[in-house]
Design an enzyme around this catalytic site. Sequence first.
Site, mmCIF file in Angstrom:
data_model
loop_
_atom_site.group_PDB
_atom_site.id
_atom_site.type_symbol
_atom_site.label_atom_id
_atom_site.label_comp_id
_atom_site.label_asym_id
_atom_site.label_seq_id
_atom_site.Cartn_x
_atom_site.Cartn_y
_atom_site.Cartn_z
ATOM 1 N N LYS A 70 -7.533 -57.004 54.356
ATOM 2 C CA LYS A 70 -7.822 -55.819 53.536
ATOM 3 C C LYS A 70 -7.870 -54.550 54.380
ATOM 4 C CE LYS A 70 -11.803 -57.250 51.834
ATOM 5 N NZ LYS A 70 -11.971 -58.577 52.468
ATOM 6 N N ARG A 73 -18.580 -56.896 45.839
ATOM 7 C CA ARG A 73 -18.425 -58.269 46.304
ATOM 8 C C ARG A 73 -19.192 -59.257 45.430
ATOM 9 N NH1 ARG A 73 -17.325 -57.211 52.228
ATOM 10 N NH2 ARG A 73 -17.304 -59.180 53.357
ATOM 11 N N ARG A 118 -10.128 -64.354 66.899
ATOM 12 C CA ARG A 118 -10.355 -62.936 67.185
ATOM 13 C C ARG A 118 -11.286 -62.735 68.365
ATOM 14 N NH1 ARG A 118 -10.878 -59.263 61.863
ATOM 15 N NH2 ARG A 118 -13.014 -59.995 61.844
ATOM 16 N N ARG A 153 -17.214 -62.159 67.905
ATOM 17 C CA ARG A 153 -18.279 -61.628 67.045
ATOM 18 C C ARG A 153 -18.984 -62.798 66.376
ATOM 19 N NH1 ARG A 153 -15.973 -57.083 63.026
ATOM 20 N NH2 ARG A 153 -16.665 -58.634 61.553
ATOM 21 N N ARG A 203 -18.841 -67.748 54.982
ATOM 22 C CA ARG A 203 -18.449 -66.505 54.297
ATOM 23 C C ARG A 203 -17.377 -66.786 53.246
ATOM 24 N NH1 ARG A 203 -16.927 -62.313 58.781
ATOM 25 N NH2 ARG A 203 -16.947 -60.855 57.059
HETATM 26 P P1 AMP Z 1 -16.771 -57.118 56.260
HETATM 27 O O1 AMP Z 1 -16.451 -56.351 57.492
HETATM 28 O O2 AMP Z 1 -16.334 -56.415 54.996
HETATM 29 O O3 AMP Z 1 -16.291 -58.534 56.281
HETATM 30 O O4 AMP Z 1 -18.377 -57.170 56.162
HETATM 31 C C1 AMP Z 1 -19.166 -57.722 57.180
HETATM 32 C C2 AMP Z 1 -20.522 -58.161 56.627
HETATM 33 O O5 AMP Z 1 -21.195 -57.026 56.053
HETATM 34 C C3 AMP Z 1 -20.462 -59.176 55.484
HETATM 35 O O6 AMP Z 1 -20.377 -60.507 55.947
HETATM 36 C C4 AMP Z 1 -21.781 -58.910 54.767
HETATM 37 O O7 AMP Z 1 -22.883 -59.452 55.478
HETATM 38 C C5 AMP Z 1 -21.899 -57.395 54.867
HETATM 39 N N1 AMP Z 1 -21.255 -56.718 53.716
HETATM 40 C C6 AMP Z 1 -20.165 -55.896 53.730
HETATM 41 N N2 AMP Z 1 -19.876 -55.445 52.500
HETATM 42 C C7 AMP Z 1 -20.799 -56.005 51.666
HETATM 43 C C8 AMP Z 1 -21.030 -55.951 50.270
HETATM 44 N N3 AMP Z 1 -20.250 -55.224 49.444
HETATM 45 N N4 AMP Z 1 -22.086 -56.654 49.758
HETATM 46 C C9 AMP Z 1 -22.885 -57.380 50.559
HETATM 47 N N5 AMP Z 1 -22.723 -57.497 51.889
HETATM 48 C C10 AMP Z 1 -21.696 -56.813 52.450
#
Ligand code: AMP
Length: 215
Positions: free
Chosen positions: A13, A88, A127, A160, A171
């Site tokens: 994305k 989400r 990664r 990470r 996840r």
């Molecule tokens: P991402 O980089 O989008 O994969 O986000 C990394 C982490 O941030 C996720 O695993 C969640 O812990 C948190 N996170 C990001 N966006 C959201 C969201 N819309 N709702 C809840 N947690 C989020």
Amino acid sequence: MKILLLGPPGGGKGTQASFLIETFGIPQISTGDMLRAHVRDKTDLGNKAKQYMDSGSLVPDEVILGMMSERLKEDDCKNGYILDGFPRTMPQAEGLDLLLSKLNQNLDSVIVIKVDDDIIVERMSGRRVHPSSGRVYHVKYNPPKIENKDNETGDDLIIRIDDQEDTVRKRLGIYHIDTSPLINYYNKKGIVHSIDGASDISEVRNSINQIFSGE
Ligand code: AMP
């Protein structure tokens, strides 16, 4: 132009959002990036979010919706934006609808990027990150010049915590349970375009461009 990119974590994305920024000149709004900035700056919100993020869980809906209600009011959102990683969950999608109706706005397109779990695990567990600059490598697709060392500084690279395989699997499970119902929610509004995200980056980019050139 208000676009929502929906897809599993690690599904590309963010990469595709960067192309859309170029094409449409509108900002990318990534809740993951916003949260990581809060964690880095050790804000109250960041301190609250960190434990959830490190364990691969979702940050509570009310925290995310509070952060987004401020963000969408900012000036750079007037001509549109690309939502990446938000909403989400169903409560977030309903909260977004409420925010948008208050701002007199609508989502124009929801692009669903489909990628199988095993491909995601291979992409994410390979990664490697240079923590201080954020530079990202991949052991197979974008290896550093010297194994496990940053190209610019020679510092060690790290995995990470949320890219580790068991966290990635967790996840993905959360994506299937909490996030994938949103596809049906937006389908009912007639704004969903699904694309195959397993092919290489430029092919995925072409598929997305075709959606917009056909509209
Ligand atoms: P991402 O980089 O989008 O994969 O986000 C990394 C982490 O941030 C996720 O695993 C969640 O812990 C948190 N996170 C990001 N966006 C959201 C969201 N819309 N709702 C809840 N947690 C989020």
